[in-house]
Design a protein around this motif. Structure first.
Motif, PDB file in Angstrom:
ATOM      1  N   LEU A   1       3.570  -4.243  -6.113  1.00 60.05           N
ATOM      2  CA  LEU A   1       2.257  -4.941  -6.126  1.00 60.05           C
ATOM      3  C   LEU A   1       1.612  -5.491  -7.164  1.00 60.05           C
ATOM      4  N   SER A   2       1.446  -4.610  -8.483  1.00 64.75           N
ATOM      5  CA  SER A   2       0.914  -4.831  -9.511  1.00 64.75           C
ATOM      6  C   SER A   2       1.800  -5.601 -10.543  1.00 64.75           C
ATOM      7  N   LYS A   3       2.978  -5.538 -10.801  1.00 68.15           N
ATOM      8  CA  LYS A   3       3.819  -6.131 -11.490  1.00 68.15           C
ATOM      9  C   LYS A   3       4.949  -7.199 -10.805  1.00 68.15           C
ATOM     10  N   GLY A   4       5.049  -6.996  -9.568  1.00 65.79           N
ATOM     11  CA  GLY A   4       6.189  -7.754  -8.981  1.00 65.79           C
ATOM     12  C   GLY A   4       7.617  -7.527  -9.423  1.00 65.79           C
ATOM     13  N   ASP A   5       7.613  -6.239  -9.881  1.00 70.27           N
ATOM     14  CA  ASP A   5       8.930  -5.455 -10.439  1.00 70.27           C
ATOM     15  C   ASP A   5       9.243  -4.119 -10.070  1.00 70.27           C
ATOM     16  N   ALA A   6      10.220  -3.783  -9.483  1.00 75.49           N
ATOM     17  CA  ALA A   6      10.132  -2.370  -9.406  1.00 75.49           C
ATOM     18  C   ALA A   6      11.599  -1.766  -9.792  1.00 75.49           C
ATOM     19  N   GLY A   7      12.231  -2.439 -10.828  1.00 75.48           N
ATOM     20  CA  GLY A   7      13.318  -1.907 -11.557  1.00 75.48           C
ATOM     21  C   GLY A   7      14.524  -2.437 -10.846  1.00 75.48           C
ATOM     22  N   GLY A   8      15.693  -2.447 -11.747  1.00 76.07           N
ATOM     23  CA  GLY A   8      17.056  -2.999 -11.555  1.00 76.07           C
ATOM     24  C   GLY A   8      17.442  -2.486 -10.290  1.00 76.07           C
ATOM     25  N   VAL A   9      17.473  -1.517  -9.651  1.00 76.92           N
ATOM     26  CA  VAL A   9      18.027  -0.771  -8.513  1.00 76.92           C
ATOM     27  C   VAL A   9      17.282  -1.588  -7.343  1.00 76.92           C
ATOM     28  N   VAL A  10      16.084  -1.617  -7.215  1.00 81.15           N
ATOM     29  CA  VAL A  10      15.519  -2.110  -6.094  1.00 81.15           C
ATOM     30  C   VAL A  10      15.850  -3.489  -6.154  1.00 81.15           C
ATOM     31  N   GLU A  11      15.949  -4.360  -7.204  1.00 81.80           N
ATOM     32  CA  GLU A  11      16.273  -5.810  -7.232  1.00 81.80           C
ATOM     33  C   GLU A  11      17.651  -5.983  -6.696  1.00 81.80           C
ATOM     34  N   THR A  12      18.539  -5.156  -7.108  1.00 79.28           N
ATOM     35  CA  THR A  12      20.055  -5.085  -6.763  1.00 79.28           C
ATOM     36  C   THR A  12      20.082  -4.984  -5.307  1.00 79.28           C
ATOM     37  N   PHE A  13      19.446  -3.777  -4.875  1.00 78.15           N
ATOM     38  CA  PHE A  13      19.478  -3.791  -3.186  1.00 78.15           C
ATOM     39  C   PHE A  13      18.988  -4.697  -2.294  1.00 78.15           C
ATOM     40  N   GLY A  14      18.164  -5.566  -3.037  1.00 77.87           N
ATOM     41  CA  GLY A  14      17.410  -6.591  -2.390  1.00 77.87           C
ATOM     42  C   GLY A  14      18.359  -8.041  -2.469  1.00 77.87           C
TER      43      GLY A  14
ATOM     44  N   GLY B   1       8.266  12.406  10.053  1.00 72.74           N
ATOM     45  CA  GLY B   1       7.205  11.860   9.459  1.00 72.74           C
ATOM     46  C   GLY B   1       7.612  10.878   8.485  1.00 72.74           C
ATOM     47  N   ASP B   2       8.568  11.356   7.678  1.00 77.05           N
ATOM     48  CA  ASP B   2       9.198  10.448   6.659  1.00 77.05           C
ATOM     49  C   ASP B   2       9.533   9.090   6.960  1.00 77.05           C
ATOM     50  N   ALA B   3      10.346   9.173   8.300  1.00 72.72           N
ATOM     51  CA  ALA B   3      10.923   7.730   8.804  1.00 72.72           C
ATOM     52  C   ALA B   3       9.468   6.836   9.190  1.00 72.72           C
ATOM     53  N   ILE B   4       8.682   7.424   9.995  1.00 72.44           N
ATOM     54  CA  ILE B   4       7.370   6.557  10.336  1.00 72.44           C
ATOM     55  C   ILE B   4       6.668   6.271   8.904  1.00 72.44           C
ATOM     56  N   ALA B   5       6.762   7.291   7.803  1.00 75.71           N
ATOM     57  CA  ALA B   5       5.758   6.676   6.539  1.00 75.71           C
ATOM     58  C   ALA B   5       6.761   5.378   6.082  1.00 75.71           C
ATOM     59  N   GLY B   6       7.986   5.481   6.270  1.00 73.83           N
ATOM     60  CA  GLY B   6       9.013   4.323   5.549  1.00 73.83           C
ATOM     61  C   GLY B   6       8.611   2.795   6.223  1.00 73.83           C
ATOM     62  N   ILE B   7       8.481   3.060   7.588  1.00 72.48           N
ATOM     63  CA  ILE B   7       7.986   1.804   8.392  1.00 72.48           C
ATOM     64  C   ILE B   7       6.490   1.397   7.785  1.00 72.48           C
ATOM     65  N   VAL B   8       5.715   2.176   7.557  1.00 71.92           N
ATOM     66  CA  VAL B   8       4.430   1.614   7.297  1.00 71.92           C
ATOM     67  C   VAL B   8       4.319   1.233   5.859  1.00 71.92           C
ATOM     68  N   ILE B   9       5.155   1.699   4.941  1.00 65.63           N
ATOM     69  CA  ILE B   9       4.983   1.352   3.616  1.00 65.63           C
ATOM     70  C   ILE B   9       5.549  -0.007   3.579  1.00 65.63           C
ATOM     71  N   VAL B  10       6.688  -0.144   4.407  1.00 67.77           N
ATOM     72  CA  VAL B  10       7.509  -1.525   4.083  1.00 67.77           C
ATOM     73  C   VAL B  10       6.638  -2.868   4.817  1.00 67.77           C
ATOM     74  N   ILE B  11       5.829  -2.379   5.721  1.00 66.15           N
ATOM     75  CA  ILE B  11       4.787  -3.421   6.137  1.00 66.15           C
ATOM     76  C   ILE B  11       3.735  -3.576   5.245  1.00 66.15           C
ATOM     77  N   ILE B  12       3.277  -2.655   4.368  1.00 68.28           N
ATOM     78  CA  ILE B  12       2.284  -2.757   3.517  1.00 68.28           C
ATOM     79  C   ILE B  12       2.737  -3.673   2.355  1.00 68.28           C
ATOM     80  N   ASN B  13       3.725  -3.391   1.784  1.00 61.64           N
ATOM     81  CA  ASN B  13       4.343  -4.128   0.826  1.00 61.64           C
ATOM     82  C   ASN B  13       4.522  -5.632   1.126  1.00 61.64           C
ATOM     83  N   LEU B  14       5.101  -5.641   2.462  1.00 60.69           N
ATOM     84  CA  LEU B  14       5.367  -7.048   2.787  1.00 60.69           C
ATOM     85  C   LEU B  14       4.166  -7.731   2.761  1.00 60.69           C
ATOM     86  N   LEU B  15       3.243  -7.371   3.640  1.00 60.79           N
ATOM     87  CA  LEU B  15       2.086  -8.095   3.967  1.00 60.79           C
ATOM     88  C   LEU B  15       0.908  -8.493   2.575  1.00 60.79           C
ATOM     89  N   PHE B  16       0.812  -7.087   2.015  1.00 58.04           N
ATOM     90  CA  PHE B  16       0.040  -7.206   0.657  1.00 58.04           C
ATOM     91  C   PHE B  16       0.714  -8.002  -0.579  1.00 58.04           C
TER      92      PHE B  16
END
Length: 676
Positions: free
Chosen positions: A81-94, A186-201
């Motif tokens: 959200l701040s830099k538009g970059d999360a490292g090469g591993v995240v970009e590779t998976f995306g 709880g970790d599975a639920i948190a993963g869904i919430v984090i993805v929605i926040i990253n996408l919208l914001f």
């Protein structure tokens, strides 16, 4: 602190740091790969343990790994959200893993979420709940089974302690897994919430702050969000799978690989059926034969190779046990096993088997447990395990008690009768005359029909299990001094040292050895004096151990220090303590006959004088028995020990006290005098 302890602490600090400090993209990539490696390592470990307790740290490790993964999610979200970059591993998976297609990536992510949350996590949570509840419910039964095996002599004290500890650890482990499975959910639920926040914001920040067109912002942040979601869900899925493996391996005896290979391919003929089915599937459907024929051939080849292994008609476990037993009998050490002797043995004829058979309502094992507890409270000594076994050489209704291999008591029971002891009047009921085994009183074996009549007439009516348990209790009380050796004394000293270390150091090993302490304790138990107040005993030994090493004299000092206990033992229920005193003439005769040697003092009295004193004492005991009064001899402290030596062979149950062993406030009444 050790290096591994510092490493764990630094890992926890790193998790906290990820929540508050922005990390550079290259460090996030390193931590993401580390997270995947740890999850894979945990999964492989759970597949290779033979039982869940071998990985007992798993619930705590699961919590730390979950926090680590969530900390990474927070850091990658901040970076996206701040830099538009999360490292090469995240970009590779995306880009590479999902082929650059956002919709495909989102579908793959949500499929992983469904697999983890609905299938694995939900099932593992349910299994954890059931396992925790069943383990807790079965805990009392397992403890009773361990106590029964211990009393029967099947296992030793050390083995019983290990089994109890394992039962307790199992209960704690499954209880912890019940709670740990909630972390995964709880970790599975948190993963869904984090993805929605990253996408919208992310789209909102790209449009508002960076001025990107909506299509470009959606493409950029959707790719990063999908990559971050997948890269976090892969280790989460591995950990969820590991959780499911741990909680479902209840009835396993080996690791997962050996169990699957041994049980899935245990029936070679089934492989032929599976091979034929796949082959027919290729013939009757449009599926290519190039796919089905190799698979069918591999199944058939596996069935053929497994079928060539000859099946054993005998149980391999039983065969192994028999071979081991045969080898053990051939070994020279097997002869040494024959020399082992049980401290306490209770043997009975085949007619008394229902006493010890739980399936027939026998509760002898439970009674033995209570006897050991009772004697520990009364005498202060831990009675060894009682070996209970049947003996076909005995009469059907006969039993005997052995102490260190020697018979000390024997009795007969009639299981379908009751033992009735007369209140003192003439016998008015019909029964089989016998002798009550514990105290030698005349009694009768009566049937169920006359039991009620006997109770109305004042008879003491006792059932057979109570008869034998009372007899065993009295035998162990009177022989407790034979059961406390140096090893048992050392155990008592070690237990005392936990609370009174300075006191123990002042007594042993200098000036008194363990053997000398054991002799003092044995002398006290021989005269039915409890040694439960071990601190007071050691206080006395610390005071007088430097003065004399004569254990007889030390035991006299200890008795005087335990005056309150001894007074309460004999005068607790009576307002006046009635005793038989020893005349001054008799005491002088005893004192003059004491011989002092380098090895201690002993009584060397003329046989004629000894006979006169014993006859006078027997006359007093006979008079008191006629009025149902318990005889207690009272003498001066200087001759008490020697009077005991003189009378213990003839009147072992008669207590002999000195004036210094009675409290000053107790009222003493002389009801007889031993004089010559």
């Amino acid at each position: 602190m050790k290096t591994k302890d510092i490493a764990v602490l630094l890992s926890v600090i790193l998790i906290v740091a990820m929540l508050v400090i922005p990390f550079p993209p290259w460090l996030l990539s390193f931590l993401i790969i580390t997270n995947i490696s740890l999850a894979l390592l945990v999964l492989l470990t759970t597949m290779n343990v033979n039982e869940p307790l071998q990985f007992s740290i798993f619930p705590s490790l699961l919590l730390l790994l979950t926090l680590f993964r969530l900390g990474l999610n927070v850091s990658t979200t901040r970076s996206i959200l701040s830099k538009g970059d999360a490292g090469g591993v995240v970009e590779t998976f995306g880009t590479f893993v999902v082929g650059g297609n956002i919709l495909v990536g989102l579908v793959v992510f949500f499929i992983l979420i469904v697999i983890q949350f609905i299938v694995i996590t939900k099932g593992a949570e349910r299994v954890s709940e059931v396992a925790a509840r069943f383990t807790l419910d079965a805990m009392p039964g397992k403890q009773m089974s361990i106590d029964a095996d211990l009393n029967a002599g099947i296992i030793s004290e050390h083995e019983a302690r290990d089994r109890r500890e394992k039962v307790s650890r199992e209960s704690d482990f499954y209880g912890a897994m019940d709670g740990a499975s909630k972390f995964v959910k709880g970790d599975a639920i948190a993963g869904i919430v984090i993805v929605i926040i990253n996408l919208l914001f992310g789209i909102l920040i790209g449009m508002v702050q960076q001025g990107l067109p909506i299509a470009e912002a959606a493409t950029k942040y959707s790719m990063l969000t999908v990559g971050d979601g997948i890269v976090s869900q892969i280790p989460a899925l591995l950990i969820s799978t590991a959780t499911g493996i741990v909680v479902t391996r209840a009835a396993s005896e080996g690791n997962l690989g050996s169990d699957i290979a041994g049980q899935l391919f245990a029936y070679p003929k089934i492989l032929y059926i599976a091979s034929a089915t796949i082959f027919l599937l290729g013939l009757t459907t449009p599926i290519s034969n190039m796919i089905t024929i190799p698979i069918a051939g591999a199944l058939a080849a596996g069935g053929y190779s497994l079928g060539r292994i000859p099946e054993s008609t005998e149980d391999p476990l039983a065969l192994t046990a028999e071979e081991a037993e045969a080898d053990e009998m051939k070994s020279p050490e097997s002869v040494l096993d024959l020399l082992q002797m049980d401290p306490i043995e209770f043997e009975f004829g085949y007619g008394l088997i229902p006493l010890a058979d739980v399936n027939q309502g026998g509760d002898l094992l439970d009674r033995v447990v209570m006897i050991r507890r009772q004697l520990a409270l009364e005498l202060g000594v831990v009675i060894p395990v009682v070996r209970i076994r049947d003996n076909i050489q005995l009469e059907p209704n006969e039993y005997l008690i052995k102490i260190k291999g020697d018979e000390v008591a024997r009795g007969t029971l009639l299981l379908d009768h009751y033992l009735a002891m007369s209140p003192g009047a003439e016998d008015t009921i019909q029964g089989i005359d016998t002798i009550e085994p514990s105290f030698g009183l005349p009694a009768k074996w009566i049937s169920e029909e006359v039991k009620e009549q006997a109770e109305i007439e004042g008879y003491t009516v006792v059932d057979p299990p109570s008869v034998v348990s009372t007899h065993l209790t009295e035998v162990l009380k009177s022989n407790a001094h034979l059961l406390i050796g140096r090893q048992e004394t050392k155990d008592l000293i070690d237990h005392l040292q936990e609370s009174y270390p300075i006191l123990v150091e002042e007594v042993t090993p200098n000036p008194l050895t363990v053997g000398e302490v054991q002799k003092v304790l044995a002398k006290l138990l021989k005269e039915n004096v409890s040694i439960r107040n071990l601190p007071m005993i050691f206080e006395t030994l610390a005071d007088y151990g430097k003065v004399t090493l004569d254990t007889d004299i030390l035991a006299e000092y200890v008795r005087q220090a335990l005056a309150r206990q001894i007074t309460k033992q004999y005068a607790d229920d009576e307002p006046v303590l009635k005793v038989v005193t020893i005349s001054g003439k008799v005491e002088k005769m005893i004192a003059d006959s004491v011989q002092q040697t380098e090895n201690g003092n002993y009584l060397a009295m003329d046989p004629g004088d000894s006979q006169k004193i014993l006859e006078a004492a027997a006359a007093q005991i006979e008079e008191l028995s006629q009025i149902q009064q318990t005889p207690i001899f009272l003498c001066s402290p200087a001759v008490r020990m020697y009077l005991r030596q003189l009378t213990e062979r003839y009147f072992p149950q008669v207590p002999i006290l000195s004036y210094n062993e009675l409290e000053a406030d107790v009222e003493v009444q002389s009801i007889g005098v031993v004089s010559v």
